[in-house]
Motif scaffolding. Structure first.
Motif, mmCIF file in Angstrom:
data_model
loop_
_atom_site.group_PDB
_atom_site.id
_atom_site.type_symbol
_atom_site.label_atom_id
_atom_site.label_comp_id
_atom_site.label_asym_id
_atom_site.label_seq_id
_atom_site.Cartn_x
_atom_site.Cartn_y
_atom_site.Cartn_z
ATOM 1 N N GLU A 1 1.592 33.321 -53.144
ATOM 2 C CA GLU A 1 0.728 33.015 -54.284
ATOM 3 C C GLU A 1 -0.703 32.699 -53.838
ATOM 4 O OE1 GLU A 1 4.835 31.266 -55.465
ATOM 5 O OE2 GLU A 1 3.619 31.498 -53.648
ATOM 6 N N VAL A 2 -0.795 32.048 -52.692
ATOM 7 C CA VAL A 2 -2.119 31.705 -52.146
ATOM 8 C C VAL A 2 -2.816 32.969 -51.664
ATOM 9 C CG1 VAL A 2 -3.376 30.359 -50.407
ATOM 10 C CG2 VAL A 2 -1.332 29.393 -51.495
ATOM 11 N N ARG A 3 -2.063 33.842 -50.990
ATOM 12 C CA ARG A 3 -2.643 35.107 -50.512
ATOM 13 C C ARG A 3 -3.120 35.952 -51.693
ATOM 14 N NH1 ARG A 3 2.186 35.070 -47.562
ATOM 15 N NH2 ARG A 3 2.967 37.004 -48.494
ATOM 16 N N ALA A 4 -2.322 35.984 -52.762
ATOM 17 C CA ALA A 4 -2.692 36.765 -53.959
ATOM 18 C C ALA A 4 -3.955 36.204 -54.603
ATOM 19 C CB ALA A 4 -1.536 36.761 -54.963
ATOM 20 N N ALA A 5 -4.040 34.880 -54.684
ATOM 21 C CA ALA A 5 -5.224 34.242 -55.281
ATOM 22 C C ALA A 5 -6.464 34.502 -54.430
ATOM 23 C CB ALA A 5 -4.987 32.740 -55.413
#
Length: 354
Positions: free
Chosen positions: A281-285
């Motif tokens: 989720e952090v990588r996507a954000a």
């Protein structure tokens, strides 16, 4: 048997007439009650308007002014009329209340509106407590913060929300900081509610964030940083960078978005580093956020991330890459490469924007 039936018929007719009369009575009572209330409100509006036209913001010998005496006598010992006067003042709006603050403070004192609202804060009704908090905040009644603050430990969430909103409008920095940092376990507010509270704060918002962020738990930090992002306060940048190392993924995401809202190219490197975060989720954000501040420095990292194991990460990285200036040309190299996932992500992203 005939007599019994006759008696029952008479009793039924009597009851029917009684209920019919009662309905007529209730209707007339409500009609005259509403008419009286409307007239009282109109009279108050006229008196208040006249007061504004004659006083010209002069508060010397305030109680001796005829219009003030008239209003005071009219609302005396009448809670409904005090409520009407409160609503009339509030209806004029924040700018009016701010520019006529001293006049209105004196009026609230002599008409006992201030003491009336303070007393309402002790009501057994959560609705009345919430309404009193909201009205004290709207009127910006001075020296009422301590009474509002007493309700900060109330179990009713609507009351707690209105306590915070009232303290914000009253500019009570100390009270807000305490509730958001020391009493955070009782705070269950949505992101939208916190944004409204901070937006209503009658003081330096940057100062509010500086006072709360270092003392908050990770959940409140995340909510505060989401709220702070909209204000693009460069002075909070160090907090955002620091909390990128937090164990809380939601806090890391909030910091990523807040850094990008600053629109400072110096933050690009921090966001690029987050493309390697352990949480997808952090990588996507991070991949999505680089749309705002990304440059050619992000190309290589985005190209690598376009081959991520998670679909959303690949999708965001590919879309960001082709949207950046010169990125589409760089992405064409990936299509001829050996990474199946990256190629599919890039082709799909190109088709979406074409």
């Amino acid at each position: 048997m005939d007599k019994t039936a006759s008696y029952l018929l008479i009793i039924s007719a009597g009851l029917l007439m009684f209920y019919f009369a009662l309905i007529i009575y209730v209707w007339f009572f409500r009609y005259f009650s509403d008419s009286t209330t409307k007239k009282a409100k109109q009279d108050l509006e006229d008196m208040f308007s006249t007061l504004l036209s004659v006083i010209n913001n002069k508060t010397n010998n305030f109680q001796g002014i005829k219009e003030v005496q008239k209003i005071t006598l009219f609302v005396k010992d009448r809670g409904s009329r005090k409520e009407s006067l409160i609503n009339i003042i509030i209806s004029y709006g924040d700018d009016f209340i701010e520019s006529n603050h001293q006049l209105l403070m004196k009026l609230c004192e002599v008409t006992e509106i201030k003491s009336y609202l303070i007393e309402r804060l002790t009501s057994k009704s959560s609705f009345k407590k919430s309404l009193a908090c909201r009205q004290l905040g709207e009127l910006k009644l001075e020296n009422t913060e301590k009474y509002v603050f007493k309700l900060s430990s109330c179990k009713n969430n609507d009351v707690r929300y209105n306590v915070l909103l009232s303290l914000a409008k009253l500019g009570d920095l100390k009270g807000l900081v305490y509730i958001l940092t020391k009493n955070y376990e009782s705070v269950h507010l949505s992101h939208r509610a916190v944004i409204e509270i901070i937006s209503a704060f009658n003081g330096s918002k940057e100062n509010l964030f500086h006072k709360t962020l270092p003392l908050s738990d990770d959940y409140i930090k995340g909510v505060l940083i989401k709220a702070a992002a909209d204000y693009k306060i460069e002075g909070l940048r160090d907090y955002y960078v620091k909390y990128l190392k937090s164990d809380d993924k939601n806090l890391r995401i909030a910091c990523i978005r807040a850094l990008c809202e600053l629109e400072n190219s110096d933050n690009e490197g921090y966001i690029i580093n987050m493309l390697d975060d352990k949480e997808w989720e952090v990588r996507a954000a991070s991949a999505k956020s680089l749309e705002e501040i990304g440059t050619c420095k992000s190309f290589a990292a985005l190209a690598k991330t376009a081959g991520d194991t998670e679909w959303w990460v690949r999708h965001n990285a590919a879309c960001t890459l082709i949207l950046l200036y010169g990125g589409k040309k760089y992405a064409s190299k990936i299509i001829s490469g050996n990474d199946k996932y990256a190629k599919e992500a890039i082709v799909s992203a190109i088709e979406m924007v074409s």
